[in-house]
Motif scaffolding. Sequence first.
Motif, PDB file in Angstrom:
ATOM      1  N   MET A   1      -8.888  22.642 -22.756  1.00 29.51           N
ATOM      2  CA  MET A   1      -9.108  21.212 -22.699  1.00 29.51           C
ATOM      3  C   MET A   1      -7.766  20.546 -22.376  1.00 29.51           C
ATOM      4  SD  MET A   1     -10.142  18.589 -25.809  1.00 29.51           S
ATOM      5  CE  MET A   1     -10.590  19.943 -26.801  1.00 29.51           C
ATOM      6  N   SER A   2      -7.826  19.555 -21.503  1.00 29.25           N
ATOM      7  CA  SER A   2      -6.594  18.856 -21.133  1.00 29.25           C
ATOM      8  C   SER A   2      -6.125  17.957 -22.280  1.00 29.25           C
ATOM      9  CB  SER A   2      -6.822  18.016 -19.876  1.00 29.25           C
ATOM     10  OG  SER A   2      -7.558  16.854 -20.186  1.00 29.25           O
ATOM     11  N   VAL A   3      -4.843  17.688 -22.287  1.00 25.35           N
ATOM     12  CA  VAL A   3      -4.259  16.801 -23.302  1.00 25.35           C
ATOM     13  C   VAL A   3      -4.873  15.413 -23.198  1.00 25.35           C
ATOM     14  CG1 VAL A   3      -2.120  15.696 -24.063  1.00 25.35           C
ATOM     15  CG2 VAL A   3      -2.109  18.111 -23.424  1.00 25.35           C
ATOM     16  N   THR A   4      -5.070  14.944 -21.978  1.00 26.30           N
ATOM     17  CA  THR A   4      -5.651  13.611 -21.776  1.00 26.30           C
ATOM     18  C   THR A   4      -7.056  13.530 -22.356  1.00 26.30           C
ATOM     19  OG1 THR A   4      -4.364  13.361 -19.767  1.00 26.30           O
ATOM     20  CG2 THR A   4      -6.236  11.873 -20.043  1.00 26.30           C
ATOM     21  N   ARG A   5      -7.846  14.545 -22.105  1.00 23.45           N
ATOM     22  CA  ARG A   5      -9.217  14.560 -22.626  1.00 23.45           C
ATOM     23  C   ARG A   5      -9.198  14.627 -24.152  1.00 23.45           C
ATOM     24  NH1 ARG A   5     -13.494  18.193 -19.536  1.00 23.45           N
ATOM     25  NH2 ARG A   5     -12.983  16.647 -17.976  1.00 23.45           N
ATOM     26  N   PHE A   6      -8.315  15.440 -24.711  1.00 21.88           N
ATOM     27  CA  PHE A   6      -8.202  15.554 -26.167  1.00 21.88           C
ATOM     28  C   PHE A   6      -7.834  14.205 -26.787  1.00 21.88           C
ATOM     29  CE2 PHE A   6      -5.808  16.267 -30.066  1.00 21.88           C
ATOM     30  CZ  PHE A   6      -6.705  17.042 -30.785  1.00 21.88           C
ATOM     31  N   ILE A   7      -6.839  13.548 -26.232  1.00 22.98           N
ATOM     32  CA  ILE A   7      -6.415  12.242 -26.758  1.00 22.98           C
ATOM     33  C   ILE A   7      -7.537  11.214 -26.604  1.00 22.98           C
ATOM     34  CG2 ILE A   7      -4.817  10.305 -26.404  1.00 22.98           C
ATOM     35  CD1 ILE A   7      -2.693  12.454 -25.665  1.00 22.98           C
ATOM     36  N   GLY A   8      -8.196  11.211 -25.461  1.00 18.71           N
ATOM     37  CA  GLY A   8      -9.296  10.270 -25.236  1.00 18.71           C
ATOM     38  C   GLY A   8     -10.419  10.446 -26.241  1.00 18.71           C
ATOM     39  N   ARG A   9     -10.794  11.705 -26.498  1.00 21.00           N
ATOM     40  CA  ARG A   9     -11.855  11.958 -27.471  1.00 21.00           C
ATOM     41  C   ARG A   9     -11.423  11.528 -28.869  1.00 21.00           C
ATOM     42  NH1 ARG A   9     -13.540  17.970 -25.402  1.00 21.00           N
ATOM     43  NH2 ARG A   9     -14.780  17.286 -23.629  1.00 21.00           N
ATOM     44  N   ALA A  10     -10.179  11.818 -29.223  1.00 15.74           N
ATOM     45  CA  ALA A  10      -9.690  11.443 -30.553  1.00 15.74           C
ATOM     46  C   ALA A  10      -9.669   9.919 -30.720  1.00 15.74           C
ATOM     47  CB  ALA A  10      -8.295  12.027 -30.781  1.00 15.74           C
ATOM     48  N   LEU A  11      -9.224   9.227 -29.697  1.00 15.38           N
ATOM     49  CA  LEU A  11      -9.203   7.755 -29.773  1.00 15.38           C
ATOM     50  C   LEU A  11     -10.611   7.192 -29.860  1.00 15.38           C
ATOM     51  CD1 LEU A  11      -6.382   6.980 -27.187  1.00 15.38           C
ATOM     52  CD2 LEU A  11      -6.253   6.782 -29.686  1.00 15.38           C
ATOM     53  N   LEU A  12     -11.531   7.729 -29.083  1.00 16.43           N
ATOM     54  CA  LEU A  12     -12.919   7.269 -29.126  1.00 16.43           C
ATOM     55  C   LEU A  12     -13.523   7.537 -30.501  1.00 16.43           C
ATOM     56  CD1 LEU A  12     -15.484   6.182 -27.787  1.00 16.43           C
ATOM     57  CD2 LEU A  12     -15.852   8.473 -26.820  1.00 16.43           C
ATOM     58  N   ALA A  13     -13.233   8.686 -31.051  1.00 15.18           N
ATOM     59  CA  ALA A  13     -13.799   9.064 -32.351  1.00 15.18           C
ATOM     60  C   ALA A  13     -13.261   8.221 -33.495  1.00 15.18           C
ATOM     61  CB  ALA A  13     -13.515  10.539 -32.614  1.00 15.18           C
ATOM     62  N   LEU A 108     -18.662   1.365 -25.999  1.00 11.59           N
ATOM     63  CA  LEU A 108     -18.511   2.629 -26.719  1.00 11.59           C
ATOM     64  C   LEU A 108     -19.640   3.586 -26.364  1.00 11.59           C
ATOM     65  CD1 LEU A 108     -17.471   1.336 -30.254  1.00 11.59           C
ATOM     66  CD2 LEU A 108     -16.048   2.650 -28.662  1.00 11.59           C
ATOM     67  N   LEU A 109     -20.849   3.065 -26.253  1.00 12.41           N
ATOM     68  CA  LEU A 109     -21.986   3.884 -25.858  1.00 12.41           C
ATOM     69  C   LEU A 109     -21.756   4.485 -24.474  1.00 12.41           C
ATOM     70  CD1 LEU A 109     -24.822   4.967 -26.413  1.00 12.41           C
ATOM     71  CD2 LEU A 109     -25.732   2.808 -25.534  1.00 12.41           C
ATOM     72  N   GLY A 110     -21.237   3.687 -23.560  1.00 10.74           N
ATOM     73  CA  GLY A 110     -20.920   4.190 -22.225  1.00 10.74           C
ATOM     74  C   GLY A 110     -19.899   5.310 -22.271  1.00 10.74           C
ATOM     75  N   ALA A 111     -18.870   5.149 -23.087  1.00 12.12           N
ATOM     76  CA  ALA A 111     -17.850   6.198 -23.218  1.00 12.12           C
ATOM     77  C   ALA A 111     -18.456   7.470 -23.806  1.00 12.12           C
ATOM     78  CB  ALA A 111     -16.698   5.697 -24.075  1.00 12.12           C
ATOM     79  N   LEU A 112     -19.325   7.325 -24.795  1.00  4.81           N
ATOM     80  CA  LEU A 112     -19.985   8.498 -25.386  1.00  4.81           C
ATOM     81  C   LEU A 112     -20.869   9.198 -24.368  1.00  4.81           C
ATOM     82  CD1 LEU A 112     -20.898   6.985 -28.857  1.00  4.81           C
ATOM     83  CD2 LEU A 112     -19.231   8.823 -28.435  1.00  4.81           C
ATOM     84  N   LEU A 113     -21.569   8.429 -23.560  1.00  2.08           N
ATOM     85  CA  LEU A 113     -22.400   9.032 -22.515  1.00  2.08           C
ATOM     86  C   LEU A 113     -21.556   9.792 -21.503  1.00  2.08           C
ATOM     87  CD1 LEU A 113     -25.039   6.208 -21.959  1.00  2.08           C
ATOM     88  CD2 LEU A 113     -25.334   8.367 -23.209  1.00  2.08           C
ATOM     89  N   MET A 114     -20.376   9.281 -21.210  1.00  2.00           N
ATOM     90  CA  MET A 114     -19.479   9.974 -20.283  1.00  2.00           C
ATOM     91  C   MET A 114     -19.027  11.310 -20.878  1.00  2.00           C
ATOM     92  SD  MET A 114     -17.273   6.815 -18.745  1.00  2.00           S
ATOM     93  CE  MET A 114     -16.207   7.860 -17.779  1.00  2.00           C
ATOM     94  N   VAL A 115     -18.737  11.333 -22.184  1.00  2.00           N
ATOM     95  CA  VAL A 115     -18.356  12.594 -22.837  1.00  2.00           C
ATOM     96  C   VAL A 115     -19.531  13.557 -22.783  1.00  2.00           C
ATOM     97  CG1 VAL A 115     -17.714  13.675 -25.025  1.00  2.00           C
ATOM     98  CG2 VAL A 115     -16.627  11.536 -24.326  1.00  2.00           C
ATOM     99  N   THR A 116     -20.723  13.058 -23.050  1.00  2.00           N
ATOM    100  CA  THR A 116     -21.913  13.895 -23.039  1.00  2.00           C
ATOM    101  C   THR A 116     -22.140  14.537 -21.671  1.00  2.00           C
ATOM    102  OG1 THR A 116     -22.926  12.526 -24.741  1.00  2.00           O
ATOM    103  CG2 THR A 116     -24.407  13.891 -23.461  1.00  2.00           C
ATOM    104  N   ALA A 117     -21.803  13.807 -20.610  1.00  2.00           N
ATOM    105  CA  ALA A 117     -22.064  14.276 -19.241  1.00  2.00           C
ATOM    106  C   ALA A 117     -20.931  15.124 -18.666  1.00  2.00           C
ATOM    107  CB  ALA A 117     -22.315  13.080 -18.338  1.00  2.00           C
ATOM    108  N   GLN A 118     -19.811  15.262 -19.376  1.00  2.00           N
ATOM    109  CA  GLN A 118     -18.680  16.026 -18.839  1.00  2.00           C
ATOM    110  C   GLN A 118     -19.039  17.494 -18.711  1.00  2.00           C
ATOM    111  OE1 GLN A 118     -15.316  15.237 -21.316  1.00  2.00           O
ATOM    112  NE2 GLN A 118     -14.833  13.337 -20.285  1.00  2.00           N
ATOM    113  N   ASP A 119     -18.384  18.126 -17.774  1.00  2.00           N
ATOM    114  CA  ASP A 119     -18.595  19.563 -17.546  1.00  2.00           C
ATOM    115  C   ASP A 119     -18.083  20.391 -18.696  1.00  2.00           C
ATOM    116  OD1 ASP A 119     -19.617  18.889 -15.096  1.00  2.00           O
ATOM    117  OD2 ASP A 119     -17.696  19.114 -14.088  1.00  2.00           O
TER     118      ASP A 119
END
Length: 119
Positions: A1-13, A108-119
């Motif tokens: 997992m990329s650092v950017t993705r990790f930070i993004g998920r942590a901030l969203l969470a 926030l819902l949009g961001a969660l949907l984007m995480v759900t749709a990630q490869d």
Amino acid sequence: MSVTRFIGRALLASIFIKNGLDHLQNPEPIVRAARGAEVPEPELAVKANSGVMVGAGALLALGLVPRLSSTALAASLIPTTVIGHPFWDKEGKERAQQQTQFLKNLALLGALLMVTAQD
């Protein structure tokens, strides 16, 4: 997992973890809103929703089962948004504040949907 993705998920969470813990420590305002919306078993519903927010938020922050955790958060966010921010029932400044919170939750819902749709 990329650092950017990790930070993004942590901030969203982070907002879900914080709000879930807040609602577990002080459930009464949320229970009142759930009761007013005629949610069955409002105390249990608030505890369950808060548990999902904390648990799925922590999993998302750690990058563990991100699709599942973001799906759980998205599912809990929909009733939370509709019950918690009914701007259509308000007027003036309160309506504007509730509408802003409603739209924030949609973002926030949009961001969660984007995480759900990630490869």
